[in-house]
Design an enzyme around this catalytic site. Structure first.
Site, PDB file in Angstrom:
ATOM      1  N   CYS A 115       0.807  -1.227   0.000  1.00 48.38           N
ATOM      2  CA  CYS A 115       0.000   0.000   0.000  1.00 48.38           C
ATOM      3  C   CYS A 115       0.839   1.275   0.000  1.00 48.38           C
ATOM      4  O   CYS A 115       0.323   2.355  -0.267  1.00 48.38           O
ATOM      5  CB  CYS A 115      -0.948   0.007   1.189  1.00 48.38           C
ATOM      6  SG  CYS A 115      -1.886  -1.502   1.290  1.00 48.38           S
ATOM      7  N   HIS A 255      -3.300   6.604   3.208  1.00 42.57           N
ATOM      8  CA  HIS A 255      -3.763   5.343   2.634  1.00 42.57           C
ATOM      9  C   HIS A 255      -5.154   5.052   3.202  1.00 42.57           C
ATOM     10  O   HIS A 255      -5.376   5.161   4.405  1.00 42.57           O
ATOM     11  CB  HIS A 255      -2.779   4.228   3.000  1.00 42.57           C
ATOM     12  CG  HIS A 255      -3.272   2.870   2.647  1.00 42.57           C
ATOM     13  ND1 HIS A 255      -3.883   2.597   1.446  1.00 42.57           N
ATOM     14  CD2 HIS A 255      -3.277   1.707   3.335  1.00 42.57           C
ATOM     15  CE1 HIS A 255      -4.231   1.328   1.418  1.00 42.57           C
ATOM     16  NE2 HIS A 255      -3.879   0.770   2.547  1.00 42.57           N
ATOM     17  N   ASN A 285     -10.243  -0.456   0.578  1.00 38.84           N
ATOM     18  CA  ASN A 285      -8.780  -0.401   0.554  1.00 38.84           C
ATOM     19  C   ASN A 285      -8.294  -0.896  -0.810  1.00 38.84           C
ATOM     20  O   ASN A 285      -8.459  -2.065  -1.142  1.00 38.84           O
ATOM     21  CB  ASN A 285      -8.253  -1.306   1.683  1.00 38.84           C
ATOM     22  CG  ASN A 285      -6.737  -1.370   1.737  1.00 38.84           C
ATOM     23  OD1 ASN A 285      -6.050  -0.957   0.813  1.00 38.84           O
ATOM     24  ND2 ASN A 285      -6.223  -1.910   2.826  1.00 38.84           N
TER      25      ASN A 285
HETATM   26  N1  ACO Z   1     -18.298  -9.055   9.976  1.00 39.22           N
HETATM   27  C1  ACO Z   1     -18.754  -9.322  11.206  1.00 39.22           C
HETATM   28  N2  ACO Z   1     -17.940  -9.687  12.206  1.00 39.22           N
HETATM   29  C2  ACO Z   1     -16.623  -9.762  11.949  1.00 39.22           C
HETATM   30  C3  ACO Z   1     -16.098  -9.508  10.669  1.00 39.22           C
HETATM   31  C4  ACO Z   1     -16.983  -9.143   9.652  1.00 39.22           C
HETATM   32  N3  ACO Z   1     -16.595  -8.863   8.415  1.00 39.22           N
HETATM   33  N4  ACO Z   1     -14.757  -9.672  10.725  1.00 39.22           N
HETATM   34  C5  ACO Z   1     -14.446 -10.019  11.986  1.00 39.22           C
HETATM   35  N5  ACO Z   1     -15.576 -10.087  12.724  1.00 39.22           N
HETATM   36  C6  ACO Z   1     -15.713 -10.415  14.135  1.00 39.22           C
HETATM   37  C7  ACO Z   1     -14.526 -11.206  14.666  1.00 39.22           C
HETATM   38  O1  ACO Z   1     -14.701 -12.592  14.402  1.00 39.22           O
HETATM   39  C8  ACO Z   1     -14.595 -10.898  16.135  1.00 39.22           C
HETATM   40  O2  ACO Z   1     -15.574 -11.695  16.726  1.00 39.22           O
HETATM   41  P1  ACO Z   1     -15.353 -12.304  18.220  1.00 39.22           P
HETATM   42  O3  ACO Z   1     -15.244 -11.091  19.111  1.00 39.22           O
HETATM   43  O4  ACO Z   1     -16.576 -13.113  18.418  1.00 39.22           O
HETATM   44  O5  ACO Z   1     -14.089 -13.084  18.137  1.00 39.22           O
HETATM   45  C9  ACO Z   1     -15.090  -9.443  16.163  1.00 39.22           C
HETATM   46  O6  ACO Z   1     -15.695  -9.212  14.879  1.00 39.22           O
HETATM   47  C10 ACO Z   1     -13.997  -8.429  16.388  1.00 39.22           C
HETATM   48  O7  ACO Z   1     -12.905  -8.740  15.517  1.00 39.22           O
HETATM   49  P2  ACO Z   1     -11.578  -7.879  15.501  1.00 39.22           P
HETATM   50  O8  ACO Z   1     -10.642  -8.499  14.537  1.00 39.22           O
HETATM   51  O9  ACO Z   1     -11.117  -7.623  16.884  1.00 39.22           O
HETATM   52  O10 ACO Z   1     -12.165  -6.514  14.895  1.00 39.22           O
HETATM   53  P3  ACO Z   1     -11.455  -5.141  14.758  1.00 39.22           P
HETATM   54  O11 ACO Z   1     -12.195  -4.122  15.488  1.00 39.22           O
HETATM   55  O12 ACO Z   1      -9.968  -5.257  14.988  1.00 39.22           O
HETATM   56  O13 ACO Z   1     -11.671  -4.839  13.210  1.00 39.22           O
HETATM   57  C11 ACO Z   1     -10.405  -4.919  11.178  1.00 39.22           C
HETATM   58  C12 ACO Z   1     -11.132  -5.726  12.245  1.00 39.22           C
HETATM   59  C13 ACO Z   1     -11.411  -4.025  10.490  1.00 39.22           C
HETATM   60  C14 ACO Z   1      -9.798  -5.884  10.169  1.00 39.22           C
HETATM   61  C15 ACO Z   1      -9.311  -4.059  11.845  1.00 39.22           C
HETATM   62  O14 ACO Z   1      -8.502  -4.851  12.686  1.00 39.22           O
HETATM   63  C16 ACO Z   1      -8.429  -3.382  10.834  1.00 39.22           C
HETATM   64  O15 ACO Z   1      -8.859  -2.517  10.103  1.00 39.22           O
HETATM   65  N6  ACO Z   1      -7.128  -3.705  10.802  1.00 39.22           N
HETATM   66  C17 ACO Z   1      -6.221  -3.132   9.869  1.00 39.22           C
HETATM   67  C18 ACO Z   1      -6.450  -3.821   8.573  1.00 39.22           C
HETATM   68  C19 ACO Z   1      -5.809  -3.128   7.410  1.00 39.22           C
HETATM   69  O16 ACO Z   1      -5.793  -1.930   7.340  1.00 39.22           O
HETATM   70  N7  ACO Z   1      -5.337  -3.959   6.508  1.00 39.22           N
HETATM   71  C20 ACO Z   1      -4.876  -3.549   5.280  1.00 39.22           C
HETATM   72  C21 ACO Z   1      -3.469  -3.136   5.305  1.00 39.22           C
HETATM   73  S1  ACO Z   1      -3.062  -2.447   3.792  1.00 39.22           S
HETATM   74  C22 ACO Z   1      -2.287  -3.537   2.757  1.00 39.22           C
HETATM   75  O17 ACO Z   1      -1.083  -3.621   2.729  1.00 39.22           O
HETATM   76  C23 ACO Z   1      -3.134  -4.439   1.871  1.00 39.22           C
END
Ligand code: ACO
Length: 328
Positions: A115, A255, A285
């Site tokens: 990214c 980003h 993203n």
């Molecule tokens: N829909 C519903 N529930 C979900 C989903 C979904 N799509 N995805 C995860 N959950 C659930 C999980 O299973 C978890 O359930 P549990 O509590 O029963 O175990 C709960 O939601 C919370 O999950 P977390 O992973 O703690 O959620 P978080 O608030 O961290 O959000 C996210 C997840 C959006 C992925 C966040 O961590 C994030 O944005 N991280 C950065 C990701 C990113 O930017 N990646 C790209 C990098 S760029 C590149 O190089 C490609």
């Protein structure tokens, strides 16, 4: 006062027509529009039509940027395509773009920094122009992440989309341009965000396909923490190098990964909400395409005026992180 060596004279972007909304995703995996919007800010993403390729998208953005710059394809000396979703291992996607736009006198190569790739490309373009090697360098960020997304994995499939953005950089006229750029990596964090299969470590086999190794793997929470830390680090270094105070920044374009990450970075840089450009609700993203897509949209919407200073900040797989301060 910093004397820039290069400046942006044209931008362009291109997004596929096909749109996948959060409600469409509700029918594919166990998720909800409410969860996706609350946790990420994303509402829809654009998905490339199956008959089209990454270099088609990149060429579309490139042609718009070249037109915006008032140039012709033959004026381009070098094409850099930042991507992690190339047409194929080789030839490069940049060579594909070159053939499609007819930039027959250009050198062409890909840049792989996930990214952060577009800002890595801008840094390389600036160095090539500064050294006198080339006059007009076309930098493109283009991605087809939908083809490397595990559509059964709700923790990743809601995040990504396809798109492309481009900028034409040329010698600075002395009054505007890239005041600073900063790029950095930490390869020890590679396994937090990666695509395991298809390379020489795990060449494609029936087993790698069965194990979904050809799609993006991510430790979301860990990535989130590093993303905030590295983007603030990149922004602070970029501002220092460019001798610019954060109060003097007119627009921040980060980003577009997650609204909560962008908010955390904005708060640490003490910038008001109105100085931040956001379009992740529309595109999700798009990795290396995210910054040039947003930059082009911001310019076309009049959010960037002559004289404005814009801070660009990215992080991505690798880990990589980067910033650029551009005076328009
Ligand atoms: N829909 C519903 N529930 C979900 C989903 C979904 N799509 N995805 C995860 N959950 C659930 C999980 O299973 C978890 O359930 P549990 O509590 O029963 O175990 C709960 O939601 C919370 O999950 P977390 O992973 O703690 O959620 P978080 O608030 O961290 O959000 C996210 C997840 C959006 C992925 C966040 O961590 C994030 O944005 N991280 C950065 C990701 C990113 O930017 N990646 C790209 C990098 S760029 C590149 O190089 C490609």
């Amino acid at each position: 006062m910093i004397q820039p060596a290069s400046m942006i004279i044209g931008t362009g972007s291109c997004a596929p027509d096909k749109v996948l909304t959060n409600s469409d995703l509700e029918k594919m995996v166990d998720t909800s529009d409410e969860w996706i919007k609350e946790r990420t800010g994303i509402e829809r993403r654009h998905i490339l039509e199956t008959e089209k390729t990454n270099s088609d998208l990149g060429a579309c953005a490139a042609e718009r940027a070249i037109e915006d710059a008032g140039l012709k394809a033959k004026d381009i000396d070098c094409i850099l395509v930042a991507t992690i979703t190339p047409d194929s291992f080789f030839p490069s996607t940049a060579c594909g773009v070159q053939a499609k736009i007819g930039a027959k006198d250009a050198a062409a190569m890909d840049v792989s920094a996930a990214c952060s790739g577009f800002l890595y490309g801008m840094t390389l373009a600036d160095a090539l122009i500064r050294s006198g090697q080339y006059r007009n360098v076309l930098v493109i960020g283009s991605e087809v992440l939908s083809r490397f997304t595990d559509w059964e994995d709700r923790t990743t499939c809601v995040l990504f989309g396809d798109g492309a953005g481009a900028a034409v950089m040329t010698e600075s006229d002395g009054t505007r341009g890239l005041l600073s750029s900063f790029i950095k990596s930490d390869g020890r964090l590679g396994r937090l965000l990666y695509l395991p299969g298809g390379g020489s470590t795990h060449p494609a086999t029936h087993e790698t396909v069965d194990q979904h190794l050809h799609t993006i793997r991510m430790e979301g929470r860990e990535v989130f923490k590093h993303a905030v830390r590295t983007m603030v680090d990149a922004a602070v270094h970029g501002l220092e190098k460019g001798e610019v105070h954060s109060d003097d920044i007119d627009l921040l374009i980060t980003h577009q990964a997650n609204m909560r990450i962008i908010d955390a970075v904005r708060e640490r840089l003490k910038l008001p909400e109105e100085k931040v450009f956001i379009n992740l609700q529309e595109f999700g993203n798009t990795s290396a395409a995210s910054i040039p897509l947003a930059l082009d949209q911001a310019r076309r919407e009049g959010r960037i005026r002559p004289g404005d200073k814009v801070l660009l900040v990215a992080f991505g797989g690798g880990f990589t992180w980067a910033s650029g301060v551009v005076q328009f």
